[in-house]
Scaffold this motif. Sequence first.
Motif, PDB file in Angstrom:
ATOM      1  N   ARG A  30     -41.222 -94.808 109.266  1.00 19.54           N
ATOM      2  CA  ARG A  30     -41.514 -93.587 108.538  1.00 19.54           C
ATOM      3  C   ARG A  30     -41.234 -92.360 109.400  1.00 19.54           C
ATOM      4  O   ARG A  30     -41.061 -91.265 108.889  1.00 19.54           O
TER       5      ARG A  30
ATOM      6  N   SER B  98     -32.004-102.858  99.507  1.00 18.67           N
ATOM      7  CA  SER B  98     -32.998-103.903  99.300  1.00 18.67           C
ATOM      8  C   SER B  98     -32.439-105.067  98.494  1.00 18.67           C
ATOM      9  O   SER B  98     -32.964-106.171  98.571  1.00 18.67           O
TER      10      SER B  98
ATOM     11  N   TYR C 107     -42.151 -97.731  90.888  1.00 18.47           N
ATOM     12  CA  TYR C 107     -41.465 -96.565  90.339  1.00 18.47           C
ATOM     13  C   TYR C 107     -41.099 -96.810  88.884  1.00 18.47           C
ATOM     14  O   TYR C 107     -41.208 -95.948  88.033  1.00 18.47           O
TER      15      TYR C 107
ATOM     16  N   PHE D  53     -37.999 -97.369  96.935  1.00 15.64           N
ATOM     17  CA  PHE D  53     -38.502 -98.651  97.442  1.00 15.64           C
ATOM     18  C   PHE D  53     -39.497 -98.470  98.586  1.00 15.64           C
ATOM     19  O   PHE D  53     -40.576 -99.070  98.597  1.00 15.64           O
ATOM     20  N   GLY D  54     -39.140 -97.628  99.544  1.00 17.26           N
ATOM     21  CA  GLY D  54     -40.027 -97.426 100.691  1.00 17.26           C
ATOM     22  C   GLY D  54     -41.349 -96.800 100.289  1.00 17.26           C
ATOM     23  O   GLY D  54     -42.399 -97.142 100.831  1.00 17.26           O
ATOM     24  N   LEU D  55     -41.298 -95.891  99.317  1.00 17.35           N
ATOM     25  CA  LEU D  55     -42.527 -95.236  98.867  1.00 17.35           C
ATOM     26  C   LEU D  55     -43.404 -96.215  98.103  1.00 17.35           C
ATOM     27  O   LEU D  55     -44.631 -96.182  98.217  1.00 17.35           O
TER      28      LEU D  55
ATOM     29  N   VAL E 186     -37.985 -88.594  94.959  1.00 20.90           N
ATOM     30  CA  VAL E 186     -36.675 -89.150  94.611  1.00 20.90           C
ATOM     31  C   VAL E 186     -35.733 -88.030  94.176  1.00 20.90           C
ATOM     32  O   VAL E 186     -34.583 -87.962  94.612  1.00 20.90           O
TER      33      VAL E 186
ATOM     34  N   PHE F 158     -39.066-110.538  95.216  1.00 19.44           N
ATOM     35  CA  PHE F 158     -37.922-110.234  96.077  1.00 19.44           C
ATOM     36  C   PHE F 158     -36.939-111.396  96.101  1.00 19.44           C
ATOM     37  O   PHE F 158     -35.729-111.214  95.947  1.00 19.44           O
TER      38      PHE F 158
ATOM     39  N   ALA G 261     -38.438-101.582 108.034  1.00 22.09           N
ATOM     40  CA  ALA G 261     -38.540-100.157 108.322  1.00 22.09           C
ATOM     41  C   ALA G 261     -38.990 -99.393 107.085  1.00 22.09           C
ATOM     42  O   ALA G 261     -39.575 -98.322 107.192  1.00 22.09           O
ATOM     43  N   ARG G 262     -38.728 -99.952 105.922  1.00 27.35           N
ATOM     44  CA  ARG G 262     -39.149 -99.289 104.694  1.00 27.35           C
ATOM     45  C   ARG G 262     -40.484 -99.842 104.204  1.00 27.35           C
ATOM     46  O   ARG G 262     -40.847 -99.675 103.047  1.00 27.35           O
TER      47      ARG G 262
ATOM     48  N   ALA H 144     -28.143-102.449 104.206  1.00 27.04           N
ATOM     49  CA  ALA H 144     -29.444-101.804 104.333  1.00 27.04           C
ATOM     50  C   ALA H 144     -30.159-101.706 102.992  1.00 27.04           C
ATOM     51  O   ALA H 144     -31.330-101.362 102.938  1.00 27.04           O
TER      52      ALA H 144
ATOM     53  N   ALA I 210     -34.030-103.404 107.781  1.00 30.96           N
ATOM     54  CA  ALA I 210     -34.102-102.276 106.847  1.00 30.96           C
ATOM     55  C   ALA I 210     -35.358-102.365 105.988  1.00 30.96           C
ATOM     56  O   ALA I 210     -36.052-101.373 105.767  1.00 30.96           O
ATOM     57  N   LEU I 211     -35.659-103.577 105.499  1.00 29.56           N
ATOM     58  CA  LEU I 211     -36.825-103.732 104.628  1.00 29.56           C
ATOM     59  C   LEU I 211     -38.108-103.466 105.403  1.00 29.56           C
ATOM     60  O   LEU I 211     -39.037-102.840 104.893  1.00 29.56           O
TER      61      LEU I 211
ATOM     62  N   ALA J 173     -32.169 -94.593  91.865  1.00 27.76           N
ATOM     63  CA  ALA J 173     -33.493 -93.975  91.958  1.00 27.76           C
ATOM     64  C   ALA J 173     -34.520 -94.975  92.462  1.00 27.76           C
ATOM     65  O   ALA J 173     -35.328 -94.673  93.353  1.00 27.76           O
ATOM     66  N   GLU J 174     -34.496 -96.185  91.908  1.00 25.74           N
ATOM     67  CA  GLU J 174     -35.475 -97.178  92.342  1.00 25.74           C
ATOM     68  C   GLU J 174     -35.243 -97.603  93.780  1.00 25.74           C
ATOM     69  O   GLU J 174     -36.187 -97.871  94.523  1.00 25.74           O
ATOM     70  N   GLU J 175     -33.956 -97.666  94.171  1.00 22.31           N
ATOM     71  CA  GLU J 175     -33.654 -98.021  95.552  1.00 22.31           C
ATOM     72  C   GLU J 175     -34.236 -96.976  96.498  1.00 22.31           C
ATOM     73  O   GLU J 175     -34.836 -97.295  97.529  1.00 22.31           O
ATOM     74  N   LEU J 176     -34.083 -95.700  96.120  1.00 17.72           N
ATOM     75  CA  LEU J 176     -34.635 -94.637  96.953  1.00 17.72           C
ATOM     76  C   LEU J 176     -36.153 -94.760  97.039  1.00 17.72           C
ATOM     77  O   LEU J 176     -36.755 -94.518  98.084  1.00 17.72           O
TER      78      LEU J 176
ATOM     79  N   CYS K 226     -32.342 -93.331 101.690  1.00 20.37           N
ATOM     80  CA  CYS K 226     -33.439 -94.283 101.879  1.00 20.37           C
ATOM     81  C   CYS K 226     -34.134 -94.037 103.209  1.00 20.37           C
ATOM     82  O   CYS K 226     -35.337 -94.247 103.337  1.00 20.37           O
TER      83      CYS K 226
ATOM     84  N   THR L 118     -29.786-107.544 109.282  1.00 18.71           N
ATOM     85  CA  THR L 118     -29.809-106.105 109.029  1.00 18.71           C
ATOM     86  C   THR L 118     -30.766-105.772 107.893  1.00 18.71           C
ATOM     87  O   THR L 118     -31.549-104.827 107.975  1.00 18.71           O
ATOM     88  N   ARG L 119     -30.695-106.582 106.840  1.00 21.44           N
ATOM     89  CA  ARG L 119     -31.538-106.291 105.682  1.00 21.44           C
ATOM     90  C   ARG L 119     -33.011-106.436 106.047  1.00 21.44           C
ATOM     91  O   ARG L 119     -33.848-105.638 105.618  1.00 21.44           O
TER      92      ARG L 119
END
Lengths: 247, 280, 537
Positions: C97, C111, A212, C123-125, C139, A135, A200-201, C109, A197-198, C118-121, C171, A193-194
């Motif tokens: 979630r 990453s 992925y 990220f959480g998964l 995705v 990261f 929360a994800r 917001a 966001a991170l 696609a990869e940004e979407l 996201c 903010t980031r």
Amino acid sequence: MRLHPLTSLAAAGSTAIMTTAAASLPLSLAVIAAVAGLSLAGGVERRMLAAAAGILVPLVASLFFLHGLFFPEGSVVLAHWGPARVTVEGLQFALERSAQLSAAVLVLLLCSFTISVPDLVAALSARGVHARFAFVLASTLTLLPAITTRLARIRQAQEARGLVITRGVFRRMAAFRWQAVPLVLSLVEEAGTRAAALEARGFGATGPRTSYREVTDPPFQRRLRMVLLLAAAAAVALRLWQPTAGA
Amino acid sequence: MSSPSLTLESPTPAAARKRRLLEILGALAIAGTYIYLVLNQPADITGGPGSASALIALSGFLVGAVLLVVAVLPTLPVSTLVLIPVALVLNIVLGQFVGSTLVPFYLDAIGTVLIAVLAGPAAGAATGALSSIVWSFFNPTVLPFAAGAALIGCLAGLAARHGLFRRFYLAPVAGFLTGIIGGVVSAPIAAFVFGGTSGLATGAIVSAFRSMGDSLLAAITKQALISDPMDKAIVFTLVAVLVYALPRRTRLQFPFVRRHRVLTGQAAGQSAGAATGQGS
Amino acid sequence: MAERSTPALAAGIETFVYPGETEPVLAGVELSLAAGTLTGVLGGSGSGKSTLGRLLAGWLLPGAGGALGGFLDLGGTRLLFTGKAADPRINPGSWGRVVGFVPQDSAAALSTVRETVAEELAFGLENAGVERAVMADAVRRTASLIGLAHLLDKAPETLSGGQLRRLAIGCAVISGPAVLVMDEPFASLDRAGAESLADLVRDLVKGGTAVVVLSQRVDGLLLDADTWLLLTGGTIAVTGTPAEVTAAGVLKAAGVISPRPAPGSSSVPPVPCCPDPSDPVLAAQVPVDAVPSPPALELRNVSFTYGRSKRHRFFRTGAAAAAPVLHGLSLSVGKGEIVAVTGANGAGKSTLLRHLNGLLQPTAGSVLVNGRTIGGQPAGRVSGEVGLLFQQPRDQLFERTVEREVRFGLDRHRRRPAAHGGGTGRHDGAEATAVHSALAAVGLENHSGRHPAELPASHQRLLALATVLAGRPSVLALDEPTVALDGHGLATLNSVVRSAAAEGTAVVVVTHDLEYARSIAHRLVHLDSGRLLPLAV
């Protein structure tokens, strides 16, 4: 064949270590030549040249200036002006050190020029510290150009308010503050903010992660990496075992 | 996908102990390497470039820096972690900006010191080490200085914790002292790995000491003692200017700042702000 | 449709206080969100909307982020908070979630570590350890929901503002949250962007998500909301159906912007009515009482192309969508005239504005202020005559207090000998008066000791406006001035612009908001792909 990012990293790293350990001028020159050939083949020679020149020219010039003129340990004097003495030992020291450093710098630069950062990030994102290090690396590379443009935008906004940077250390320090404060403030706020966001994800989670992006890692390359790392370790061990050999 | 609890448990002490051990190992690796190099240096300089010292300096300092990163990085809250890339970018961008206006210094630690002041010594040390590691992506010559950069970050955090940023005039003093320690520790890297310095201006200073017959390590250490303390004094001052210019709510969002009362300014930051006034 | 079933999310906030502060930002806020409903949380700038939204979504954590007294109830699990150390600590990952959040600044917001949309979407998964096949499926599904299926392989930083907001929504919803909170989702979107975003939100509500929209403006989507909740000063003033809240008649006083009853305004297409290419100069329609003199601002055949942008070697370039270009623009603005320049997002409006004070120099043609060309002068020197207000007020603010901020510009102008008309030889006393009157004009005279960055967004904009006004420029150029302004701010802006024009200042307003442009300007021009066309008011 496409190299897995960790394979290129291992190859570059172990080459740099072995060159440093071997400390032989011919090997250093051979590595430099090999890097030059590879960067030509990879089509990155222009960018390599610019980056390498920026780093190596001052470094090499400094080394030759320092050791070429001032090397008290040297005995074979070629010329001297006042306190400066040009000695064979000094020049040789400068030459060997320059070649060795250039080889290491070039091989690492070649690696960073040819590696795909997203692939590297995906490869590192196994879990724990790797994900966090990946990261930091990727985020820095993404933020850098964005922040250069943001600094330009801030400068424009302030010029529109009549800011004209003038001479003088204090005025420049003031100008530094005027530009750095909005920059740092917006960066720190955005980072807040980031972070939210991170989190929360699920970035803060400690469990296993998946990726992925698919990065193929053939078994051959995995074995190659082991061999490279062992070779580097062996070179270091050998040098430490026989500290004065070579050179 | 399981659905874990909506709330968090407290961290276990065992994990904390393991981290602490790694931190201590990292610090020991750096300190041990430095002591070894200083004790063994006289025999070394003419021994040729591939001498064992270069390898020992490189590996000892790098292993130490990496251990520190491995120990600290997982413990940092995400809110601090996202600041690290920001700090690295500030190191690079502000370092370049200031470097272009005030010539003789590098000023490449502004971001590191900023994080150290806002988030503490551990975060500072990790930021310093990571700064060198990530920066080596564009300039591999900074990689060996990772341990020195980590030390700067750690010392800046300690200075902040002990209130040296509460008075504006103390910040440059803390920076000066940090610069002395940082310079002395980084000197063996310059001497044994690079055989000199990377810039012509600093190279000239080293040459002057060499012409008086100093050993390379001694000459580089003396050069570092000339440049680094001033450099770090300026960096600490600039960081003090920056943190006092931040609004109160932003400053207080950092637990380290709240817990150790790093900065003065209970009353809306006005009094502290006035202390930074000489900049304008 | 909200029945007696458990609400998706409920909250009872007795107080919430930020660290190191004594005044609560929220007090006495109770709400309950049922599945498949749309709730509008309304309020002016600084009313506590964003704090409430972030608290509900687990973006602002009780404890580390401030002291909360009250409870949060997520899908039947109730967490009680007393503001003490023994309070439960929310796990933001598992909370996120179930409750998604889309912040105002969608770019923040992201990453920043993923190469493609696609990869940004995903990220959480990835962080949740979802298998790749399942991830790819999710995705694809999410991308088609948010309408970005054709952009999956693009780099996130190349997206436009509207697309970025969709990505941020994607996201937030990819994990299928029961609740989605959006902070000012429609701000700074042009009409087309806002409408398609509204459709997306309607789809989400239809799919059973409880959607909360935080806004200081009620129009479009929010008119169809099930519930409105009006916040003032951190407490709920009124709550009920839109009709009930409107009937209470307190929206305006709370600073919420209501739709203007402009008859037929929505049916006017945002295209020029009668472009006349034979008329190269859009001449100033000088107000009746003006004396003949050179126009305050004149653009003569201005053309501009961005030079080849510098490529960064190592980094992914945040390549601009398409470099805006100006083609032979001519425009003249008389003293006391207000001209609005409209155009869609990305039409080159900001590029045009930067020519007015020399930040950008035209590649051909010239810019004249009061009859003198400003070519070749640095923007810092032109700033005394042309006051430019930027879109991001925070870029323009850098002092420690509001008062020093306004004084800064005056310092500069005083030091320059060739001051423009208005007042020569200003002294410190006069300077203080000028600062005070500029602050009073924007209603900030009681905030002069505060840190600019601590002001609410609307006040920051007005402060930036005051810094520009204090120099009494002869041309005032405003870039999207309505964005981030609440009702009070908008009223202040209008009175400031009108009174500046009445005193003879030429005003150029660049905006995507056609309704606003019609309401304020004497004359409208439309910027479309680098060309200016007249537009009927």
